[in-house]
Design a protein around this motif. Structure first.
Motif, short mmCIF file in Angstrom:
data_model
loop_
_atom_site.label_atom_id
_atom_site.label_comp_id
_atom_site.label_asym_id
_atom_site.label_seq_id
_atom_site.Cartn_x
_atom_site.Cartn_y
_atom_site.Cartn_z
N ALA A 66 -11.45 -44.34 7.33
CA ALA A 66 -11.05 -43.89 5.99
C ALA A 66 -11.48 -42.44 5.81
O ALA A 66 -12.61 -42.07 6.14
N GLU A 67 -10.57 -41.61 5.31
CA GLU A 67 -10.93 -40.21 5.09
C GLU A 67 -11.61 -40.02 3.73
O GLU A 67 -12.48 -39.17 3.59
N ASN A 68 -11.19 -40.81 2.75
CA ASN A 68 -11.83 -40.82 1.43
C ASN A 68 -11.82 -42.25 0.92
O ASN A 68 -11.29 -43.16 1.56
N THR A 69 -12.42 -42.46 -0.24
CA THR A 69 -12.42 -43.79 -0.85
C THR A 69 -11.00 -44.27 -1.08
O THR A 69 -10.15 -43.54 -1.59
N HIS A 70 -10.72 -45.51 -0.69
CA HIS A 70 -9.38 -46.07 -0.82
C HIS A 70 -9.17 -46.71 -2.19
O HIS A 70 -10.09 -47.29 -2.77
N THR A 71 -7.94 -46.56 -2.68
CA THR A 71 -7.51 -47.26 -3.89
C THR A 71 -6.20 -47.98 -3.58
O THR A 71 -5.69 -47.90 -2.46
N ASP A 72 -5.64 -48.67 -4.56
CA ASP A 72 -4.38 -49.36 -4.34
C ASP A 72 -3.22 -48.39 -4.14
O ASP A 72 -2.18 -48.77 -3.59
N SER A 73 -3.37 -47.14 -4.57
CA SER A 73 -2.28 -46.17 -4.47
C SER A 73 -2.58 -45.00 -3.54
O SER A 73 -1.72 -44.15 -3.33
N SER A 74 -3.78 -44.94 -2.97
CA SER A 74 -4.14 -43.85 -2.08
C SER A 74 -5.09 -44.37 -1.00
O SER A 74 -6.18 -44.87 -1.32
N ALA A 75 -4.68 -44.24 0.25
CA ALA A 75 -5.49 -44.77 1.36
C ALA A 75 -5.46 -43.79 2.53
O ALA A 75 -4.94 -44.09 3.60
N PRO A 76 -6.04 -42.58 2.37
CA PRO A 76 -6.01 -41.59 3.46
C PRO A 76 -6.88 -42.02 4.63
O PRO A 76 -7.98 -42.53 4.46
N THR A 77 -6.36 -41.80 5.83
CA THR A 77 -7.09 -42.15 7.04
C THR A 77 -7.07 -40.99 8.02
O THR A 77 -6.26 -40.08 7.92
N TYR A 78 -8.00 -41.02 8.99
CA TYR A 78 -7.95 -40.10 10.12
C TYR A 78 -8.22 -40.87 11.40
O TYR A 78 -8.76 -41.99 11.37
N LEU A 79 -7.81 -40.30 12.52
CA LEU A 79 -7.97 -40.92 13.82
C LEU A 79 -8.97 -40.12 14.64
O LEU A 79 -8.90 -38.89 14.70
N SER A 80 -9.91 -40.82 15.28
CA SER A 80 -10.90 -40.17 16.14
C SER A 80 -10.79 -40.71 17.56
O SER A 80 -10.56 -41.91 17.76
N PHE A 81 -10.99 -39.82 18.53
CA PHE A 81 -10.92 -40.18 19.94
C PHE A 81 -12.28 -39.86 20.58
O PHE A 81 -12.77 -38.74 20.46
N PHE A 82 -12.88 -40.84 21.26
CA PHE A 82 -14.22 -40.70 21.82
C PHE A 82 -14.18 -40.89 23.34
O PHE A 82 -13.49 -41.77 23.86
N THR A 83 -14.94 -40.05 24.04
CA THR A 83 -15.21 -40.25 25.46
C THR A 83 -16.69 -40.03 25.70
O THR A 83 -17.40 -39.45 24.87
N THR A 84 -17.18 -40.47 26.86
CA THR A 84 -18.59 -40.32 27.22
C THR A 84 -18.71 -39.45 28.46
O THR A 84 -18.13 -39.76 29.49
N PRO A 85 -19.48 -38.35 28.36
CA PRO A 85 -19.64 -37.48 29.53
C PRO A 85 -20.58 -38.09 30.56
O PRO A 85 -21.34 -39.02 30.26
N SER A 86 -20.57 -37.55 31.76
CA SER A 86 -21.46 -38.00 32.82
C SER A 86 -22.91 -37.75 32.44
O SER A 86 -23.25 -36.74 31.81
N GLY A 87 -23.79 -38.67 32.82
CA GLY A 87 -25.22 -38.51 32.58
C GLY A 87 -25.72 -39.12 31.29
O GLY A 87 -26.91 -38.99 30.96
N THR A 88 -24.85 -39.79 30.53
CA THR A 88 -25.26 -40.43 29.28
C THR A 88 -24.39 -41.64 29.04
O THR A 88 -23.36 -41.84 29.71
#
Length: 204
Positions: A66-88
């Motif tokens: 959720a990008e901000n608090t959701h209501t019945d008329s507004s539900a903004p979202t964002y997408l995140s992409f995660f990877t893990t580097p070597s050594g952790t």
């Protein structure tokens, strides 16, 4: 053994296929409340077996938040992409698409310009931030074109900014005016090289 989940849909509606959906509410099942900013709504992740076992969480993931608090008329979202580097074993956010469609690569959402957020923002710790390569018997180009047709301040520009530069100082700009341009740097369709108040060359 191979694990697989298959979803089959049969209908005559082109816009409706198989759906995987995650949903999230604050509160409880009997008394739910609105999702808040940065709440994880759904996650698809993966993890590989280590020396003695799997890790505690996904080491690569795609997350809907959720990008901000959701209501019945507004539900903004964002997408995140995660990877893990070597050594952790700790994943790091590598990319984000905001609710307005802005794409950040290697940056946090706070890095976007607050007044004029970039459509594409790239952060790098190497000398090559963005590369483009061609192998054609013709010109290879990066094309910037401002298609606004009725303004008198229209131009198309490529700008390099010093580490202490801003929108108004310590930068150099190569550009071309739009057809209806009227202003301090030439007239319509003039090309120029400009740096903080100084026009180095103006082609008519």
């Amino acid at each position: 053994l191979n694990g697989r989940v298959s979803l089959d849909t049969y209908n005559n509606t082109g816009s409706t296929g198989s759906i995987i959906q995650g949903r999230k509410a604050r509160g409880t099942a009997t008394s739910p409340s609105a999702a808040q900013a940065d709440d994880s709504l759904a996650l698809i992740g993966g993890d590989g077996y280590g020396t003695t076992g799997f890790h505690n969480s996904s080491t690569g993931a795609f997350v809907v938040r959720a990008e901000n608090t959701h209501t019945d008329s507004s539900a903004p979202t964002y997408l995140s992409f995660f990877t893990t580097p070597s050594g952790t074993t700790t994943p790091q956010e590598r990319g984000r698409i905001t609710s307005t469609g802005n794409l950040g690569v290697g940056v946090a959402t706070s890095a976007f310009d607050s007044n004029n957020p970039e459509r594409l923002l790239v952060s790098s710790t190497t000398i090559n931030v963005i590369g483009g390569y061609g192998n054609v018997n013709n010109y290879a180009q990066i094309n910037v074109q401002n298609l606004f047709t009725t303004g008198t301040s229209v131009s198309s520009d490529i700008v390099a900014t010093a580490n202490n530069g801003t929108e108004t100082i310590n930068y150099i700009d190569v550009g071309i005016n739009g057809s209806g341009f009227t202003g301090a740097i030439g007239v319509g369709n003039d090309a120029y090289l400009y740096s903080t108040g100084r026009v180095y060359r103006d082609w008519e």
